[in-house]
Write a protein that holds these residues in place. Structure first.
Motif, short mmCIF file in Angstrom:
data_model
loop_
_atom_site.label_atom_id
_atom_site.label_comp_id
_atom_site.label_asym_id
_atom_site.label_seq_id
_atom_site.Cartn_x
_atom_site.Cartn_y
_atom_site.Cartn_z
N GLY A 229 0.84 -1.18 0.00
CA GLY A 229 0.00 0.00 0.00
C GLY A 229 0.88 1.24 0.00
N SER A 230 0.68 2.12 0.97
CA SER A 230 1.51 3.33 1.07
C SER A 230 2.61 3.18 2.12
N GLU A 231 2.81 1.96 2.62
CA GLU A 231 3.85 1.72 3.63
C GLU A 231 4.99 0.90 3.04
N TRP A 232 6.19 1.13 3.57
CA TRP A 232 7.39 0.41 3.14
C TRP A 232 7.71 -0.64 4.19
N GLU A 233 7.81 -1.91 3.77
CA GLU A 233 8.00 -3.00 4.72
C GLU A 233 9.03 -4.00 4.19
N THR A 234 9.78 -4.60 5.12
CA THR A 234 10.64 -5.71 4.72
C THR A 234 9.76 -6.85 4.20
N THR A 235 10.29 -7.62 3.28
CA THR A 235 9.50 -8.65 2.61
C THR A 235 9.27 -9.87 3.50
N GLY A 236 9.81 -9.87 4.67
CA GLY A 236 9.64 -10.97 5.62
C GLY A 236 10.74 -10.88 6.67
N PRO A 237 10.78 -11.82 7.60
CA PRO A 237 11.84 -11.80 8.61
C PRO A 237 13.21 -11.94 7.96
N GLN A 238 14.14 -11.09 8.34
CA GLN A 238 15.49 -11.10 7.83
C GLN A 238 16.43 -11.60 8.92
N SER A 239 17.19 -12.64 8.63
CA SER A 239 18.13 -13.17 9.63
C SER A 239 19.33 -12.23 9.77
N LEU A 240 19.74 -11.99 11.01
CA LEU A 240 20.90 -11.17 11.31
C LEU A 240 21.76 -11.87 12.35
N TYR A 241 23.07 -11.63 12.30
CA TYR A 241 23.91 -12.03 13.42
C TYR A 241 23.48 -11.23 14.65
N LEU A 242 23.73 -11.77 15.81
CA LEU A 242 23.30 -11.12 17.04
C LEU A 242 23.96 -9.75 17.19
N GLY A 243 23.21 -8.82 17.77
CA GLY A 243 23.76 -7.47 17.92
C GLY A 243 23.05 -6.71 19.03
N GLN A 244 23.77 -5.80 19.67
CA GLN A 244 23.22 -4.97 20.72
C GLN A 244 23.45 -3.51 20.39
N ASN A 245 22.55 -2.66 20.91
CA ASN A 245 22.65 -1.21 20.70
C ASN A 245 22.82 -0.87 19.22
N MET A 246 21.95 -1.46 18.42
CA MET A 246 22.01 -1.25 16.98
C MET A 246 21.22 -0.01 16.58
N THR A 247 21.48 0.49 15.39
CA THR A 247 20.77 1.66 14.87
C THR A 247 19.97 1.24 13.65
N GLY A 248 18.65 1.43 13.72
CA GLY A 248 17.80 1.19 12.56
C GLY A 248 17.54 2.50 11.87
N SER A 249 17.45 2.48 10.55
CA SER A 249 17.19 3.71 9.82
C SER A 249 16.44 3.41 8.53
N ILE A 250 15.81 4.45 8.00
CA ILE A 250 15.13 4.36 6.71
C ILE A 250 15.50 5.60 5.90
N GLN A 251 15.84 5.39 4.65
CA GLN A 251 16.14 6.47 3.72
C GLN A 251 14.89 6.76 2.91
N VAL A 252 14.39 7.97 3.01
CA VAL A 252 13.21 8.41 2.26
C VAL A 252 13.62 9.62 1.42
#
Length: 234
Positions: A152-175
């Protein structure tokens, strides 16, 4: 590194025996990896301490790995190559998953003269790129660019994405030309905290905008793998 065994599905389901053909009283350190389906690099080490499973990456952007499992055990060989009777290596997960979504992104797009057909990008900073022979994270710092698309009008990951373990991470989106970064988010109980990726957990990060196009921050929900609970209140 004395020996490497690849165990296929039939071997595991049939509970076949691994014979250790070494002199009696030999002390061995056994390492087991599970679910290495080919989405990461496994080096060809000649010494056990050099063995590693590394993320594939380009320009510090890492590919999502498989859901990786690791375990190890020390054994002493008895007569006829039997390692101390029945032995079991417990495999523990070394990855978690992340999903990233937007809420009211259309307000940010309208305020910047963009459309819901323009490209956006999610990023997750940063984790180390290698799991060593001890099952510990090491190596170089990398970040992820999870695969996503419009819903629709929202941007979403296509499903669960596997990641190595991490703490104090930074999530971001480029618009467009704007980057929205989140180091902390609000959880369902009202507390705030950082984005973290833990084993056997699914982390959902929701980026939220107000009707005036202002970025309000993020909500974070953490659930066990396999539990589908997308109800994040704002």
């Amino acid at each position: 590194l004395l020996d490497t065994r690849d165990l296929n599905d039939a071997f595991i389901r049939g509970k076949e025996t691994i014979e250790l053909n070494y002199p009696e009283s030999s002390k061995l350190h056994l390492i087991a990896w599970g679910n290495l389906k080919g989405h990461q690099d496994v080096n060809e080490a000649t010494k056990a301490e050099d063995f590693a499973v590394s993320l594939r990456s380009e320009d510090e952007i890492a590919q999502s790995p498989d859901s990786i499992f690791f375990g190890d055990i020390d054994v002493t060989v008895r007569g006829n190559g039997v390692a101390g009777g029945n032995q079991e290596i417990v495999l523990e997960p070394k990855t978690g998953t992340v999903e990233m979504r937007t809420l009211n992104l259309q307000y940010a797009l309208t305020a910047r003269g963009l459309r819901a057909t323009d490209e956006c990008d999610f990023y997750m900073d940063r984790t180390l790129n290698t799991i060593d022979y001890k099952g510990e994270l090491t190596g170089d710092s990398v970040y992820y660019n999870p695969e996503a698309d419009w819903k629709g009008s929202e941007w979403e990951t296509t499903g669960p994405q596997s990641l190595y373990l991490g703490q104090n991470m930074t999530g971001s989106i480029q618009v467009g030309n704007d980057r929205y970064e989140v180091k902390e988010g609000t959880f369902d109980d009202g507390t705030t905290g950082p984005i973290e990726i833990h084993p056997f957990q699914r982390t959902l990060v929701l980026f939220v905008w107000g009707e005036d196009g202002a970025f309000l921050g993020a909500r974070i929900k953490v659930t066990p793998w396999g539990v589908v609970d997308d109800d994040i209140e704002w």
